[in-house]
Design a protein around this motif. Structure first.
Motif, PDB file in Angstrom:
ATOM      1  N   LEU A  58       1.097   3.551  -2.868  1.00 14.61           N
ATOM      2  CA  LEU A  58       0.332   3.047  -2.200  1.00 14.61           C
ATOM      3  C   LEU A  58      -1.100   3.222  -3.023  1.00 14.61           C
ATOM      4  N   VAL A  59      -1.600   2.150  -3.304  1.00 11.50           N
ATOM      5  CA  VAL A  59      -2.971   2.102  -4.358  1.00 11.50           C
ATOM      6  C   VAL A  59      -3.955   1.550  -3.540  1.00 11.50           C
ATOM      7  N   ASP A  60      -5.056   2.053  -3.739  1.00 18.73           N
ATOM      8  CA  ASP A  60      -6.421   1.753  -2.835  1.00 18.73           C
ATOM      9  C   ASP A  60      -6.798   0.344  -3.570  1.00 18.73           C
ATOM     10  N   ALA A  61      -7.795  -0.283  -2.788  1.00 15.72           N
ATOM     11  CA  ALA A  61      -8.172  -1.528  -3.230  1.00 15.72           C
ATOM     12  C   ALA A  61      -8.783  -1.848  -4.681  1.00 15.72           C
ATOM     13  N   ILE A  62      -9.719  -0.598  -4.914  1.00 10.94           N
ATOM     14  CA  ILE A  62     -10.133  -0.683  -6.500  1.00 10.94           C
ATOM     15  C   ILE A  62      -8.924  -0.464  -7.373  1.00 10.94           C
ATOM     16  N   GLY A  63      -8.034   0.131  -7.057  1.00  9.74           N
ATOM     17  CA  GLY A  63      -6.879   0.304  -7.945  1.00  9.74           C
ATOM     18  C   GLY A  63      -6.065  -0.822  -8.230  1.00  9.74           C
ATOM     19  N   LYS A  64      -6.085  -1.610  -6.973  1.00 11.44           N
ATOM     20  CA  LYS A  64      -5.225  -2.880  -6.998  1.00 11.44           C
ATOM     21  C   LYS A  64      -6.011  -4.116  -8.050  1.00 11.44           C
ATOM     22  N   LEU A  65      -7.281  -3.912  -7.735  1.00  9.85           N
ATOM     23  CA  LEU A  65      -8.182  -4.982  -8.592  1.00  9.85           C
ATOM     24  C   LEU A  65      -8.227  -4.577 -10.048  1.00  9.85           C
ATOM     25  N   PHE A  66      -8.059  -3.271 -10.579  1.00  7.00           N
ATOM     26  CA  PHE A  66      -7.914  -2.842 -11.765  1.00  7.00           C
ATOM     27  C   PHE A  66      -6.705  -3.259 -12.408  1.00  7.00           C
ATOM     28  N   GLU A  67      -5.626  -3.079 -11.560  1.00  5.96           N
ATOM     29  CA  GLU A  67      -4.064  -3.571 -12.213  1.00  5.96           C
ATOM     30  C   GLU A  67      -4.236  -4.946 -12.113  1.00  5.96           C
TER      31      GLU A  67
END
Length: 207
Positions: free
Chosen positions: A22-31
Motif C-alpha cells: 500500500l503506497v501513499d498518494a505521493i509515492g504513487k505519483l512518483f512511481e
C-alpha cells in the motif's frame, strides 16, 4: 503491506495470501512519473525482447493469445504439429535479486539519473504486514519487488529479458513471469526433442 486471499486457497495457510504493498498518494505519483521515463527509454531504444508483451503500451494478454492461436492454426494448415511447455515462476516478484536487477539496468545503459532513482527506490525498503486487526513489526526487505507497485512489472520484465533466445524450431511467448515455449515439427519425436533441448539449455543458463 496487506494480505489478500488468493482465489480458491485455504484461508488457514499463510501461503494462500498475496502480499500487496500500500503506497501513499505521493509515492504513487512518483512511481507514475518514473514509469513514464522508464518506458520511454525502453521503447525508444527497443530494449525489451519482442516475445515479451507484458505491461507494455499497446500490448496485452489478448495479443499474446492471438499470436499463439495463429501459430497453432498455421501449423495445422501446413500439417505440422504444435507442442508447448508453459512455465510460471513461483513468487516471481518476491524473489527478485535487487542487486542483480540494478546490474542489468546498468548494463542496458539507462541514464544515470534513472539508475540512481531506481536504486534509491528499491534499496533500504522496510515494510509492515497487516492482517485483520494485527500489524507486524517493521522489517527490512532483503529481496523482491513491491507487489502492486506501478513500476514493478516492467522492472521484472527487464530482469528476465536476457532469457535464452529460442532456436530455429522453438518460439517464445512471454507475459511478465508467464512463459510459453512453443515447438513446431511434422514428427512427434522431433517435437519433444526440440522442447527438451531448449529446456536443458535454459536450465544450464540459470545454473
Amino acid at each position: 503491506m496487506t494480505s489478500i486471499l488468493k482465489l480458491g486457497k485455504d484461508p488457514a495457510l499463510p501461503s494462500s495470501y498475496r502480499p500487496i504493498s500500500l503506497v501513499d498518494a505521493i509515492g504513487k505519483l512518483f512511481e507514475k512519473i518514473l514509469l513514464a521515463r522508464f518506458l520511454h527509454e525502453v521503447s525508444e531504444r527497443g530494449l525489451m525482447r519482442d516475445e515479451q508483451l507484458g505491461f507494455r503500451p499497446r500490448y496485452s494478454t489478448s495479443l499474446q493469445l492471438a499470436r499463439l492461436v495463429e501459430r497453432i492454426i498455421r501449423n495445422f494448415c501446413e500439417k505440422r504439429l504444435t507442442g508447448a511447455v508453459f512455465l510460471e515462476l513461483s513468487k516471481a516478484f518476491d524473489t527478485v535479486w535487487m542487486d542483480g536487477l540494478l546490474y542489468k539496468v546498468t548494463l542496458l545503459n539507462f541514464p544515470s539519473y534513472i539508475v540512481h532513482t531506481i536504486s534509491s527506490y528499491l534499496q533500504d525498503r522496510t515494510f509492515e504486514a497487516s492482517f485483520q486487526t494485527t500489524t507486524s513489526s517493521r522489517r527490512e526487505m532483503q529481496a523482491g519487488e513491491a507487489q502492486g507497485g506501478l513500476i514493478s512489472p516492467v522492472l521484472f520484465s527487464l530482469y528476465v529479458n536476457d532469457m535464452l533466445s529460442p532456436s530455429h524450431h522453438v518460439e517464445l511467448a512471454v507475459y511478465a513471469d508467464d512463459t510459453a515455449i512453443i515447438a513446431t515439427s511434422r514428427k512427434p519425436t522431433l517435437l519433444v526433442s526440440n522442447l527438451e533441448s531448449y529446456l536443458n539449455d535454459l536450465q544450464r543458463q540459470l545454473s
